[in-house]
Design an enzyme around this catalytic site. Structure first.
Site, PDB file in Angstrom:
ATOM      1  N   HIS A  69       0.841  -1.207   0.000  1.00  0.00           N
ATOM      2  CA  HIS A  69       0.000   0.000   0.000  1.00  0.00           C
ATOM      3  C   HIS A  69       0.871   1.250   0.000  1.00  0.00           C
ATOM      4  O   HIS A  69       1.925   1.287   0.632  1.00  0.00           O
ATOM      5  CB  HIS A  69      -0.931   0.006   1.220  1.00  0.00           C
ATOM      6  CG  HIS A  69      -2.162  -0.810   0.999  1.00  0.00           C
ATOM      7  ND1 HIS A  69      -2.871  -1.354   2.038  1.00  0.00           N
ATOM      8  CD2 HIS A  69      -2.805  -1.177  -0.135  1.00  0.00           C
ATOM      9  CE1 HIS A  69      -3.904  -2.028   1.558  1.00  0.00           C
ATOM     10  NE2 HIS A  69      -3.882  -1.940   0.234  1.00  0.00           N
ATOM     11  N   ASP A  71       0.582   4.061   1.416  1.00  0.00           N
ATOM     12  CA  ASP A  71       0.879   4.716   2.689  1.00  0.00           C
ATOM     13  C   ASP A  71       1.990   3.973   3.446  1.00  0.00           C
ATOM     14  O   ASP A  71       2.374   4.359   4.531  1.00  0.00           O
ATOM     15  CB  ASP A  71      -0.388   4.872   3.555  1.00  0.00           C
ATOM     16  CG  ASP A  71      -1.023   3.549   3.932  1.00  0.00           C
ATOM     17  OD1 ASP A  71      -0.964   2.607   3.115  1.00  0.00           O
ATOM     18  OD2 ASP A  71      -1.593   3.443   5.038  1.00  0.00           O
ATOM     19  N   HIS A  72       2.514   2.880   2.832  1.00  0.00           N
ATOM     20  CA  HIS A  72       3.623   2.154   3.462  1.00  0.00           C
ATOM     21  C   HIS A  72       4.866   2.088   2.579  1.00  0.00           C
ATOM     22  O   HIS A  72       5.954   1.823   3.069  1.00  0.00           O
ATOM     23  CB  HIS A  72       3.163   0.741   3.845  1.00  0.00           C
ATOM     24  CG  HIS A  72       2.073   0.747   4.855  1.00  0.00           C
ATOM     25  ND1 HIS A  72       2.294   0.527   6.191  1.00  0.00           N
ATOM     26  CD2 HIS A  72       0.746   1.014   4.744  1.00  0.00           C
ATOM     27  CE1 HIS A  72       1.143   0.634   6.864  1.00  0.00           C
ATOM     28  NE2 HIS A  72       0.187   0.923   6.002  1.00  0.00           N
ATOM     29  N   ASP A 176      -0.019  -3.042   8.558  1.00  0.00           N
ATOM     30  CA  ASP A 176      -1.462  -3.252   8.624  1.00  0.00           C
ATOM     31  C   ASP A 176      -1.726  -4.749   8.675  1.00  0.00           C
ATOM     32  O   ASP A 176      -1.041  -5.518   8.012  1.00  0.00           O
ATOM     33  CB  ASP A 176      -2.143  -2.656   7.383  1.00  0.00           C
ATOM     34  CG  ASP A 176      -1.929  -1.147   7.300  1.00  0.00           C
ATOM     35  OD1 ASP A 176      -1.445  -0.572   8.291  1.00  0.00           O
ATOM     36  OD2 ASP A 176      -2.235  -0.569   6.242  1.00  0.00           O
ATOM     37  N   GLU A 201      -0.658  -1.115  14.287  1.00  0.00           N
ATOM     38  CA  GLU A 201      -1.609  -0.191  13.672  1.00  0.00           C
ATOM     39  C   GLU A 201      -2.850  -0.127  14.549  1.00  0.00           C
ATOM     40  O   GLU A 201      -3.095  -1.028  15.363  1.00  0.00           O
ATOM     41  CB  GLU A 201      -1.991  -0.687  12.270  1.00  0.00           C
ATOM     42  CG  GLU A 201      -2.824  -1.968  12.273  1.00  0.00           C
ATOM     43  CD  GLU A 201      -4.007  -1.908  11.298  1.00  0.00           C
ATOM     44  OE1 GLU A 201      -4.669  -0.857  11.245  1.00  0.00           O
ATOM     45  OE2 GLU A 201      -4.254  -2.915  10.608  1.00  0.00           O
TER      46      GLU A 201
HETATM   47 ZN   LIG Z   1      -1.858   1.445   5.974  1.00  0.00          ZN
HETATM   48 ZN   LIG Z   2      -2.455  -1.241   4.108  1.00  0.00          ZN
END
Ligand SMILES: [Zn+2]
Ligand SMILES: [Zn+2]
Ligand SMILES: [Zn+2]
Lengths: 643, 679
Positions: A69, A71-72, A176, A201
């Site tokens: 993802h 955001d990672h 996540d 998370e």
């Molecule tokens: Zn995330």
């Molecule tokens: Zn994720």
């Protein structure tokens, strides 16, 4: 020795995950994400906090990316190709395979929106060349001291939690994760370990979700209803993850319901992604995995590629289009065409970043959406919000924290008010220290440390020998004898100047200092009258056939409720205590005048070392009290010993 | 079998498949040619060694017409299965005998294998069981062992070659013959296998950390690293530095081990290296392709070229050679039969064949016939994590890791479970190229196809070198079809072994005895020990002290006392010892200390005068008495008379206090202890 966590991103927010953990001085970067909600410098973590001189190669031991993802991983090409980080980067095989698709998809959207290009396609490829792919549970030795290991995290294909240890200090960063299996992925799995810190998370810090299947059914029903009324369904997704998950659902449903309505994937890109999923099917749920031999579940039967000319073609269809959240690109274009018709349906994910069309559609029931100053779109179509999410809920987070029972918990990737509630629960329900640092904050913890010493073989052997203890609850007369392994390691720690600390067995110490052990022993020889022995063993009358061993066994039986003596031939023993029948009339352990050849009774000789003093006196008093009357010794006729 | 930290560890449990050749295959008159073509032995059959020198020549009537039995590792049946603690499986081949072991009463060992090895091993065993069914159907449900068919004298009268296989060289191997396991046994066996990823840490009994590292031989095959609290051991089985399919030999993982068991015998061609103590890897053979004949290869190798030299290109040459020979046969109207059991080779061959066929004008179908082929091939395309770098790159660039998937879709390759399958009969055309399992040419499709093609001089049989070809081909004689014997790299080349071992720097290397002539001269630079088959070799005790990890809270509680005359500080250490993940920990005791802390060991000297003084200080009075020396109690005693009666004897290394008074006894012992050193 300490562990420091410097949060560069996803501190009290969702987006640009990036935590720098320093374990006993070695620094690891966990995730290198970007924030979808910003277009300025705030989209990336503030890397300058890692190294003022921007010498990232010496500042970091390695980078670990948990999943694909953005955001990672979104800032990774920027960090390696623009900031110049050259050190090792670890991620799982699927992440390495799929991340470039994700990054390239995003780069195109950025360029399409007319934003400044942060990195080129070549940058992405060069960046991925520096990546070392790892398998789950594979223990990777980053350098001589630092070890890392990935564990299955569910969430998306290839998502992993990472364990890192250095010396005795250990920690886990979850990325996540999902604690319940879904249609295409399994649930997160990790070993129980001794951890100093768990960084988890907390997207759904307060939500408790029920079964996913009901929500999946809702989605299928909504889609089915729409297409059977001749409507078009737009499913805006990112190229990977949700697209494949929903597609498995639909493909399977289509098969079962015998539907013929076409399902389209917007660009070749998403179709190609399915190829990756096919090869990496081992990383999905067991059920999907088992399909590899017969028909790979990612060999979608009812799915075709979409052609732009079909956009305004009549008739129902289902279309997967990138990007998710309708933040631009093709999904926005389709939205413009389909939103004004009541017959159509748009599905939205559970979470949309502020500023995107998806976010606007989610807030209330808008009838119009402003795209920019000049464009306004009428929204008459139906909106279905997908309520299943690949993130764990609050129960899952609590379960994981409880299972791992780390010394400290750090919450990231969540919203501040909810994180506060979860933090309070972790403290009160589990009694574990919990923190939720904001971006650029550092939290520090002491790390586990063991003092190391060399143990001698004799010491180890003596410690591994069971040491049975016979315990008796004296308050309850009828309580059964309790036997337990009271194995306590006893040894001697010796520090000699200029040498490593050694652990020795006590006997070895004596050799080392060149001396011999001096025993302090006790002896006591006492008589029991024949008449009291007779009560125990009537046959004792026939002195000729009298068997000493038999007598000892019988006495042992009598005592067995109180103390456990071992019956050796000719004696009863426990630890250093030894009891035997004494025929030596000049026994030195007899009190002066206590011995008497003519005395009608038997002498019992006891000896023991000072360790068993209490025990010895207890046995002696028990034996003496067998003659239920009074203390024997006082009544005995004293005669002088013949010498 | 290795004993480490008190655990018995067995490495690999294969079958001696070459022993299958003593049985005659089921003959299907369907394919029998009435007029056999004239034999062209001189051209095709390879030179056979010792076998022909015996006075009795073999012919096909000598083979045993019975349901085959299978030969397990020599003497394994003599082992008490319940004594084995751990079984480590290095390759799919090393697994074929495992069901024999797991179905034994009392077997309770933990079995470890990599995920891929377990799965591929399962495919092989399932195929073996399925192919064996043919025999079962042919001979009926016969309960008697083939051995019972023989009287001892008959056994004695067998041709020596057969006799040696049945009885072993020293006539002791009769017991290792077993009837085949069932499909249920296989399933049961696999349930007992714990599967691992490469470099995954498995902890046995909290003490041994077991890790598998890629060996490069086959997909999923591995070498082992075992770490106990005192020693770490590396076990190197047949390994290939760079393979075109499987992940390369990860030798770096074995750097600096205490003991390295070297068990790769692929390079000892010709010497009997079967049945060593640890692994009976009867199928690995070495040398080079007999036709390309490049075994004069003698390049100086240093540690660098060891790493850099790409063996896979040499292997590719051999495979290409096979392809071009095959194409020649096809052009001449003959078919090609490739019974090869090695998956990696087969996968590469399929890709190469497609290229060769594409680039020529002949269109010839490739048939893969095996009961498990379809699933097996599907499986190979979903395990990129186990493959070599170059295959993984294909994954990253979005291409299929192997070519066969596309080729099957394009109908260039056809897969059939058996020769009898309906689809095969529909599709069948000759000439064709057939790939099928080897099974010593006694089981499965290869039997039928050999019977069909053996007399066709245009057809080609591609065999892996190493088995006794003469015996294997015996039932199909006379043979007119061409035979191409080819050996593939199946281990570390001999000349690479010393540089490898030098680079890994183990403290001790264990080698089988027969390698002594080669390694003994090198023993100056390599610390070698040689072991004999079936014999136990006891290693010198390691002087390593075990490392113990002491919890900080415990360490901070210690009370140190300095020793008077030297620079030694000592402290008594009490705690609970835990073993976890191969490390020993000493933690503070959880329960409250039940007894008062007093020294447990004492040393030093006590003389009666000072004891008397010490006693007087605490109000105990007594007198020193001379005791007659003939009573055996030494010289002096101290007679206490106040506050009670007691007798104290001071001897060389002990002080004995005799009294009936409990409190007096403690008083006296306290006084004695003040005079002694103790801890
Ligand atoms: Zn995330
Ligand atoms: Zn994720
Ligand atoms: Zn006595």
């Amino acid at each position: 020795m300490a562990i420091d966590c410097l949060v560069l991103g996803a501190g009290q927010e969702v987006g640009k995950s990036c935590v720098i953990v320093s374990i006993n001085g070695k620094r690891i970067m966990f995730d290198c994400g970007m924030h979808m909600g910003y277009a300025d410098h705030r989209r990336y973590p503030d890397f300058s906090l890692i190294s003022k001189s921007a010498d990232f190669n010496s500042a970091l031991s390695c980078i670990i990316i948990t999943h694909f993802h953005l955001d990672h991983i979104g800032a990774l090409p920027y960090f390696t190709e623009v900031c110049g980080y050259n050190g090792p980067i670890y991620m799982t095989y699927p992440t390495k395979a799929l991340a470039p698709l994700m990054l390239e998809d995003y780069r195109k959207v950025m360029v399409g929106r007319g934003e400044e290009e942060q990195f080129t396609y070549e940058n992405i490829l060069d960046c991925m060349k520096k990546v070392t792919a790892v398998d789950l549970k594979q223990t990777v030795q980053v350098d001589k001291d630092l070890q890392i290991r990935g564990y299955y995290a569910g969430h998306v294909l290839g998502a992993a939690m990472f364990y890192a240890s250095l010396g005795d200090a250990a920690m886990v960063y979850t990325g996540d994760y999902n604690m319940t299996p879904d249609r295409h992925l399994g649930a997160a799995q990790i070993d129980r370990m001794q951890l100093d810190v768990l960084i988890t998370e907390s997207t759904y810090a307060t939500t408790i979700r029920d079964s996913k299947y009901a929500r999946e059914r809702e989605f299928l029903k909504a889609v089915h209803k729409c297409v059977s009324n001749g409507g078009k369904v737009l499913i805006p997704t990112f190229a990977l993850g949700r697209a494949q998950e929903l597609c498995i659902l639909l493909d399977d449903y289509w098969e079962r319901m015998n539907l013929k309505v076409p399902i389209y994937f917007s660009a070749g890109l998403t179709m190609q992604a399915n190829l990756y999923y096919k090869v990496l099917i081992n990383w999905t749920s067991q059920k999907v995995k088992d399909t590899y031999a017969t028909r790979n579940a990612f060999d979608f039967k009812n799915v075709h590629s979409f052609d732009r000319s079909l956009l305004d073609a009549p008739g129902p269809c289902v279309l997967f289009a990138t990007p998710g959240m309708i933040s631009g690109g093709f999904s926005l274009e389709v939205f413009k065409h389909w939103a004004p018709s009541e017959a159509n349906l748009i599905t939205l994910p559970g979470y949309c970043v502020a500023g995107t069309v998806g976010h606007k559609l989610m807030s209330g029931k808008p009838t119009k959406v402003d795209l920019d100053k000049d464009t306004q779109i009428d929204v008459r179509c139906q909106i279905h919000q997908l309520s299943f999410s690949p993130h764990t809920d609050a129960k899952g987070i609590m379960d994981l924290v409880k299972f791992l029972s780390p010394k400290h918990v750090v919450l990231v990737h969540g919203e501040k008010p909810k994180m506060d509630l979860l933090k309070a629960r972790i403290k009160s329900e589990l009694g574990i220290q919990c923190y939720d640092p904001a971006n650029t904050e550092t939290v520090s913890f002491p790390s586990t440390h063991f003092v190391k010493a060399d143990a001698s073989n004799t010491f180890i052997r003596s410690s591994l020998t069971p040491n049975f203890e016979f315990l008796k609850d004296e308050a309850k007369a009828m309580a059964p004898l309790e036997v337990r392994d009271g194995r306590v390691t006893e040894g001697i720690l010796a520090m000699e100047k200029g040498q490593k600390v050694k652990i020795l067995h006590q006997d070895e110490l004596l050799t080392m200092i060149g001396t011999e052990k001096t025993e302090v022993e006790f002896g006591y020889c006492f008589a029991l009258r024949l008449c009291s022995l007779k009560r125990v063993l009537p046959a004792i009358e026939e002195v000729s056939v009298f068997d000493e061993n038999l007598l000892l066994s019988v006495l042992n039986m009598k005592l067995s409720n109180e103390v456990g003596l071992q019956d050796r031939v000719g004696s009863l023993e426990v630890n250093s205590f030894r009891l035997s029948i004494c025929k030596n009339n000049s026994c030195p352990h007899r009190s002066n005048g206590d011995s008497d050849g003519s005395y009608e009774g038997m002498f019992f000789c006891c000896n023991w070392s000072n360790l068993d003093m209490k025990l010895a006196w207890r046995v002696i008093s028990l034996l003496k009290n067998m003659d239920s009357s009074v203390d024997l010794t006082n009544k005995m006729p004293f005669n002088n010993v013949e010498r | 079998m290795v004993n480490l930290c008190g655990f018995h560890i067995l490495f690999d449990c294969p079958l001696d498949l070459s022993a299958l050749t003593i049985f005659s295959p089921i003959s299907t008159s369907l394919y029998e040619h009435t007029s056999a073509a004239p034999s062209s032995d001189s051209l095709d059959t390879p030179v056979v060694g010792a076998m022909l020198e015996t006075e009795k020549l073999l012919d096909r009537t000598n083979l045993i017409p019975a349901e085959p039995y299978y030969k397990t590792v020599e003497r394994l049946h003599l082992w008490n299965a319940s004594l084995i603690d751990v079984v480590l499986i290095s390759s799919p081949m090393g697994m074929l005998g495992l069901p024999f072991l797991t179905r034994t009463d009392g077997f309770s060992a933990k079995i470890y294998a990599t995920e891929a090895t377990a799965r591929l091993g399962q495919f092989m065993m399932e195929d073996l069981v399925a192919m064996h069914m043919e025999f079962k159907q042919f001979y009926g449900p016969n309960e008697t062992s083939f051995l019972q068919l023989f009287k001892w004298e008959e056994l004695e009268a067998l041709p020596p070659a057969l006799k040696e296989i049945i009885l072993g060289k020293d006539g002791t191997e009769l017991g290792s013959w077993m009837p085949l396991y069932s499909a249920a046994d296989v399933r049961d066996c696999l349930r007992k296998v714990q599967t691992l990823k490469y470099a995954e840490e498995a902890c046995y009994n909290g003490t041994l950390i077991i890790k598998a590292f890629s060996s490069g031989l086959e997909i999923g095959s591995c070498n082992w690293s075992l770490k106990g609290p005192k020693r770490n051991i590396s076990y190197i089985s047949s390994s290939v530095f760079s393979s075109g399919v499987a992940m390369d030999f990860n030798f770096q993982a074995h750097l600096g081990s205490d003991v390295l068991i070297y068990s790769d015998f692929a390079s000892w061609n010709g010497t009997n290296c079967v049945g060593d103590e640890n692994s009976c890897s009867s199928l690995v053979t070495g040398g080079d392709c007999s036709i390309t004949g490049d075994n004069e290869y003698t390049r100086e190798l240093n540690a660098d070229s060891l790493l850099n030299f790409d063996e896979s290109s040499e292997e590719m040459e051999k495979l290409n050679f096979i392809c071009s020979c095959s194409m020649n046969s096809v052009k001449a109207g003959g078919s090609v039969l490739i019974p090869i059991g090695r998956l990696g080779i087969v996968l590469q061959l399929l890709e190469l064949f497609a290229l060769h066929i594409d680039s020529s004008d002949v269109k010839v179908p490739i048939f893969i016939i095996s009961s498990v082929a379809e699933e097996l091939l599907a499986y190979t395309s979903i395990l990129p994590e186990w493959l070599c770098k170059h295959r993984q790159e294909k994954l990253y660039s979005g291409k299929p890791v192997f070519g066969h998937e596309e080729l099957i879709k394009e109908k260039k390759i056809h897969i059939f479970p058996t020769v009898h399958s309906h689809e095969l009969l529909m599709m069948w055309q000759e000439p064709c190229i057939v790939v099928c399992p080897h099974w010593s040419l006694r089981l499965g499709p290869v039997v039928h196809l050999l019977q069909r093609w053996h007399a066709d001089p245009n057809s080609l049989l591609v065999l892996e070198e190493g088995i006794d070809t003469d015996l294997a081909l015996l039932p199909y004689k006379p043979i007119a079809m061409k035979v191409l014997e080819c050996s593939f790299l199946s281990g570390i080349k001999l000349e690479k072994v010393p540089p490898l071992l030098k680079m890994l720097q183990p403290k001790l290397i264990l080698l089988p005895d027969h390698t002594k002539p080669y390694f003994a001269p090198l023993s100056e630079s390599l610390p070698c020990l040689f072991y004999l088959e079936d014999e136990t070799l006891r290693l010198p005790n390691s002087n390593n002290l075990s490392e113990l990890h002491i919890a900080t809270d415990l360490a901070s509680q210690l009370t140190w006392s300095k020793m008077k005359n030297n620079e030694l500080t000592i402290s008594r250490l009490t705690g609970e010892l835990f073993v976890d993940n191969g490390k020993r920990y000493l933690l503070a005791e959880k329960r409250p200390m039940p007894y008062e802390i007093r020294p447990l060991v004492h040393w030093g000297k006590v003389d009666l005068e000072s004891l008397l003084l010490a006693l007087e200080k605490i109000g105990v009075k007594g007198s020193i008495e001379k005791v007659k020396s003939d009573d055996g109690y030494g010289s002096n005693v101290l007679n206490v008379f106040e506050p009670g009666k007691a007798l104290i004897q001071v001897k060389e290394t002990s002080i004995v206090i005799s009294t009936s008074d409990k409190s007096l006894a403690s008083l006296v012992s306290d006084a004695v202890h003040t005079l002694l050193d103790g801890i």
